[in-house]
Design a protein around this motif. Structure first.
Motif, PDB file in Angstrom:
ATOM      1  N   ALA A   3       0.833  -1.211   0.000  1.00  0.00           N
ATOM      2  CA  ALA A   3       0.000   0.000   0.000  1.00  0.00           C
ATOM      3  C   ALA A   3       0.860   1.250   0.000  1.00  0.00           C
ATOM      4  O   ALA A   3       0.559   2.234  -0.693  1.00  0.00           O
ATOM      5  CB  ALA A   3      -0.936  -0.016   1.204  1.00  0.00           C
ATOM      6  N   HIS A   4       1.932   1.223   0.770  1.00  0.00           N
ATOM      7  CA  HIS A   4       2.831   2.379   0.807  1.00  0.00           C
ATOM      8  C   HIS A   4       3.507   2.578  -0.550  1.00  0.00           C
ATOM      9  O   HIS A   4       3.620   3.701  -1.043  1.00  0.00           O
ATOM     10  CB  HIS A   4       3.880   2.167   1.903  1.00  0.00           C
ATOM     11  CG  HIS A   4       4.868   3.293   2.015  1.00  0.00           C
ATOM     12  ND1 HIS A   4       4.548   4.510   2.565  1.00  0.00           N
ATOM     13  CD2 HIS A   4       6.162   3.383   1.624  1.00  0.00           C
ATOM     14  CE1 HIS A   4       5.605   5.303   2.525  1.00  0.00           C
ATOM     15  NE2 HIS A   4       6.603   4.636   1.963  1.00  0.00           N
ATOM     16  N   GLN A   5       3.940   1.482  -1.165  1.00  0.00           N
ATOM     17  CA  GLN A   5       4.575   1.580  -2.477  1.00  0.00           C
ATOM     18  C   GLN A   5       3.597   2.120  -3.515  1.00  0.00           C
ATOM     19  O   GLN A   5       3.962   2.954  -4.349  1.00  0.00           O
ATOM     20  CB  GLN A   5       5.082   0.206  -2.901  1.00  0.00           C
ATOM     21  CG  GLN A   5       6.210  -0.325  -2.044  1.00  0.00           C
ATOM     22  CD  GLN A   5       6.400  -1.817  -2.204  1.00  0.00           C
ATOM     23  OE1 GLN A   5       5.713  -2.444  -2.999  1.00  0.00           O
ATOM     24  NE2 GLN A   5       7.308  -2.390  -1.454  1.00  0.00           N
ATOM     25  N   ALA A   6       2.365   1.622  -3.470  1.00  0.00           N
ATOM     26  CA  ALA A   6       1.365   2.083  -4.433  1.00  0.00           C
ATOM     27  C   ALA A   6       1.117   3.580  -4.280  1.00  0.00           C
ATOM     28  O   ALA A   6       0.988   4.308  -5.279  1.00  0.00           O
ATOM     29  CB  ALA A   6       0.060   1.302  -4.246  1.00  0.00           C
ATOM     30  N   ALA A   7       1.064   4.075  -3.036  1.00  0.00           N
ATOM     31  CA  ALA A   7       0.868   5.501  -2.814  1.00  0.00           C
ATOM     32  C   ALA A   7       2.034   6.305  -3.383  1.00  0.00           C
ATOM     33  O   ALA A   7       1.842   7.385  -3.956  1.00  0.00           O
ATOM     34  CB  ALA A   7       0.703   5.772  -1.316  1.00  0.00           C
ATOM     35  N   GLN A   8       3.250   5.777  -3.241  1.00  0.00           N
ATOM     36  CA  GLN A   8       4.414   6.461  -3.798  1.00  0.00           C
ATOM     37  C   GLN A   8       4.362   6.503  -5.325  1.00  0.00           C
ATOM     38  O   GLN A   8       4.682   7.519  -5.941  1.00  0.00           O
ATOM     39  CB  GLN A   8       5.694   5.765  -3.341  1.00  0.00           C
ATOM     40  CG  GLN A   8       6.043   5.985  -1.876  1.00  0.00           C
ATOM     41  CD  GLN A   8       7.349   5.319  -1.500  1.00  0.00           C
ATOM     42  OE1 GLN A   8       7.663   4.235  -1.980  1.00  0.00           O
ATOM     43  NE2 GLN A   8       8.122   5.970  -0.661  1.00  0.00           N
ATOM     44  N   ILE A   9       3.956   5.381  -5.927  1.00  0.00           N
ATOM     45  CA  ILE A   9       3.889   5.326  -7.391  1.00  0.00           C
ATOM     46  C   ILE A   9       2.836   6.300  -7.912  1.00  0.00           C
ATOM     47  O   ILE A   9       3.055   7.025  -8.891  1.00  0.00           O
ATOM     48  CB  ILE A   9       3.580   3.895  -7.850  1.00  0.00           C
ATOM     49  CG1 ILE A   9       4.759   2.970  -7.531  1.00  0.00           C
ATOM     50  CG2 ILE A   9       3.289   3.851  -9.351  1.00  0.00           C
ATOM     51  CD1 ILE A   9       4.453   1.500  -7.759  1.00  0.00           C
ATOM     52  N   VAL A  10       1.667   6.328  -7.250  1.00  0.00           N
ATOM     53  CA  VAL A  10       0.605   7.249  -7.678  1.00  0.00           C
ATOM     54  C   VAL A  10       1.068   8.697  -7.556  1.00  0.00           C
ATOM     55  O   VAL A  10       0.845   9.526  -8.446  1.00  0.00           O
ATOM     56  CB  VAL A  10      -0.661   7.007  -6.846  1.00  0.00           C
ATOM     57  CG1 VAL A  10      -1.698   8.087  -7.099  1.00  0.00           C
ATOM     58  CG2 VAL A  10      -1.265   5.637  -7.169  1.00  0.00           C
ATOM     59  N   GLN A  11       1.744   9.005  -6.435  1.00  0.00           N
ATOM     60  CA  GLN A  11       2.227  10.375  -6.237  1.00  0.00           C
ATOM     61  C   GLN A  11       3.285  10.738  -7.260  1.00  0.00           C
ATOM     62  O   GLN A  11       3.281  11.838  -7.830  1.00  0.00           O
ATOM     63  CB  GLN A  11       2.800  10.510  -4.825  1.00  0.00           C
ATOM     64  CG  GLN A  11       3.302  11.913  -4.486  1.00  0.00           C
ATOM     65  CD  GLN A  11       2.176  12.937  -4.526  1.00  0.00           C
ATOM     66  OE1 GLN A  11       1.067  12.660  -4.071  1.00  0.00           O
ATOM     67  NE2 GLN A  11       2.447  14.117  -5.064  1.00  0.00           N
ATOM     68  N   ARG A  12       4.196   9.787  -7.537  1.00  0.00           N
ATOM     69  CA  ARG A  12       5.244  10.051  -8.513  1.00  0.00           C
ATOM     70  C   ARG A  12       4.652  10.266  -9.903  1.00  0.00           C
ATOM     71  O   ARG A  12       5.063  11.162 -10.631  1.00  0.00           O
ATOM     72  CB  ARG A  12       6.226   8.879  -8.547  1.00  0.00           C
ATOM     73  CG  ARG A  12       7.437   9.118  -9.453  1.00  0.00           C
ATOM     74  CD  ARG A  12       8.256   7.848  -9.576  1.00  0.00           C
ATOM     75  NE  ARG A  12       7.533   6.841 -10.335  1.00  0.00           N
ATOM     76  CZ  ARG A  12       7.547   5.553 -10.056  1.00  0.00           C
ATOM     77  NH1 ARG A  12       8.204   5.109  -9.008  1.00  0.00           N
ATOM     78  NH2 ARG A  12       6.887   4.694 -10.811  1.00  0.00           N
ATOM     79  N   THR A  13       3.665   9.451 -10.270  1.00  0.00           N
ATOM     80  CA  THR A  13       3.031   9.587 -11.576  1.00  0.00           C
ATOM     81  C   THR A  13       2.306  10.917 -11.698  1.00  0.00           C
ATOM     82  O   THR A  13       2.365  11.585 -12.738  1.00  0.00           O
ATOM     83  CB  THR A  13       2.046   8.436 -11.806  1.00  0.00           C
ATOM     84  OG1 THR A  13       2.739   7.186 -11.672  1.00  0.00           O
ATOM     85  CG2 THR A  13       1.420   8.525 -13.185  1.00  0.00           C
TER      86      THR A  13
END
Length: 481
Positions: free
Chosen positions: A244-254
């Motif tokens: 979940a933390h990784q997914a939040a980082q990916i969404v924010q980066r995108t």
């Protein structure tokens, strides 16, 4: 290597705290239906009461809610069902079958028990049809079995179908078990939502892995004794939090990359290193291929180890010549094995034993050590001749893996990721990006991210059973005082 247990992203906190979080009006309609057709859960309910349940279907299963008598929405589901990962169309139909509205039953006067309303209606129709058929010349010995077969099927066939459908679902009941799985389901739903909003392979793989973790946790919780399976539950929750933390980082980066083109150079160092091969399976015993990378840190904090202590449960990561496990498979160019595989008699000895001693000295449990890290520790490789022939050892390890004599996690790393794990822990790697017409510098933080990705998926595999190092292992070197 160290890590922290990340808190869930804000979007995950609201999922499944109440019924139909994304459609509050649906709960009002379902509650009105329950008030009309059945009784709600209140202070008058006993253990024998069966209040009407409201089914909330999800992409991964369902949640069953009771309707409190005070009008407030419930906080904990009465039951949670998790559909098997990678379900077929037939298995998804099984989920819809299990979440159908309960059958209405008719109590029989002076006879204990009840019958389904559908069975009673079919019995009446069968009686009329049978009388009509016999009146038109159909033999009684033909019409009578047909008259009895329809009602019997209507009464007993749904139960048989329920049993078959439950083979594809893990169901959990009980307050403690449902509370835990509700928390895990909220994290997984955030992964599913992120994958639906962003067409990213990394996010799709995160959602798939999250479904597997949810399925495994539901299987452990079916015994309803959370204390007996606490270790496995904690490991899975940490993995889910990590995803979940990784997914939040990916969404924010995108979002940042799409919103501001001028910041492209700033995000260059953190760009994805490329996809892995798509499958994740337990390596038993032939080599596997790991899935998409996820930007992460190492999974869970581990106790500190003293420099002189030996930690046997660590792993060796090494690159090798690419090969293809079978027709139509993707390239495998990097392998992870348990440290004890170095003690296998088919590995070049005593070199394997000496490298095992170096690999397990002063590590943390579960740590993945690249061969390049050992090179760095051996004075940049100058001390390899005194330690062992690493080329012969890794070649023998590959023979073990490909012949099925030990377990391994086999990876199809992209070019930059593979190059990073072949460098030392403090090295920098420069690569030329043809599309951007510029040189990109990859630093130790990017190398650590690649190792963290390997840690995530290795932890998924060893959550239930560690990698098998092989049989007939030699004794490790005796530690001198």
């Amino acid at each position: 290597m160290t890590a922290t247990l990340h808190t869930p992203p804000p979007a995950a906190a609201g999922h499944h705290e109440r019924p139909f979080t994304r459609d509050p009006g649906r709960w009002d309609r379902e509650r009105s239906r329950v008030l009309r057709t059945g009784h709600v859960r209140d202070h008058t309910c006993s253990a024998a009461c069966e209040p009407v349940l409201v089914h909330e279907r999800t992409p991964w299963g369902w949640l069953d809610w009771t309707v409190p008598g005070d009008g407030s929405p419930p906080e904990i589901p009465h039951q949670i069902g998790v559909l098997t990962p990678g379900a077929t169309c037939t298995q998804r139909l099984a989920l819809r079958w299990l979440t159908r509205r309960p059958a209405q039953r008719i109590a029989l006067a002076r006879i204990p028990g009840s019958v389904r309303l559908s069975a009673a209606a079919l019995a009446l129709v069968s009686l009329v049809a049978g009388l009509f058929a016999t009146g038109h010349g159909v033999p009684v010995d033909v019409a009578l079995p047909a008259m009895l077969l329809g009602p019997l099927l209507a009464e007993h066939l749904p139960g048989r179908l329920d049993t078959r459908a439950r083979e594809h679902v893990h169901t959990v009941e009980g307050e403690a078990a449902c509370r835990y799985l509700q928390r895990l389901a909220a994290l997984h739903t955030s992964l599913v939502q992120a994958a639906a909003d962003n067409d990213s392979y990394e996010l799709r793989r995160s959602a798939e892995i999250g479904h597997n973790l949810l399925w495994d946790a539901a299987g452990l919780l079916q015994a309803r004794d959370t204390r007996a399976v606490s270790d496995g539950l904690i490991a899975r929750e940490r993995l889910m939090l990590q995803l979940a933390h990784q997914a939040a980082q990916i969404v924010q980066r995108t979002a940042n990359e799409d919103g501001t083109a001028d910041e492209e150079q700033t995000h260059t160092a953190g760009r994805p290193l490329g996809p892995y091969a798509p499958d994740v399976r337990r390596p038993a015993p032939h080599p596997m291929t790991a899935p998409s990378p996820l930007k992460a840190t190492v999974l869970m904090p581990q106790p500190e180890s003293s420099p002189a202590a030996r930690t046997p449960d660590v792993y060796l990561l090494f690159a090798h010549e690419p090969y293809y496990p079978g027709p139509g498979t993707q390239e495998v160019n990097t392998t992870v094995v348990a440290a004890d595989s170095l003690l296998h008699p088919q590995v070049h000895q005593p070199d394997g034993t000496r490298i095992h001693d170096l690999l397990t000295r002063g590590r943390k449990p579960g740590e993945v050590i690249p061969l390049a890290t050992l090179t760095h520790e051996l004075n940049g490789g100058a001390d390899w001749p005194a330690t062992g022939d690493w080329e012969s050892v890794t070649t023998d390890l590959m023979q073990l893996v490909r012949s099925g004599n030990c377990d391994a996690l086999s990876l199809g790393l992209p070019e930059i990721a593979r190059a990073l794990i072949c460098t030392g822990p403090h090295s920098h790697l420069r690569a030329y990006d043809v599309a951007a017409d510029e040189f990109i510098t990859y630093r130790p933080t990017e190398r650590a991210a690649v190792l963290a990705e390997v840690d995530v998926f290795l932890a998924c595999l060893v959550a239930e059973r560690d990698l098998w190092p092989g049989d007939g292992l030699l004794a490790p070197l005796a530690r001198r005082a």
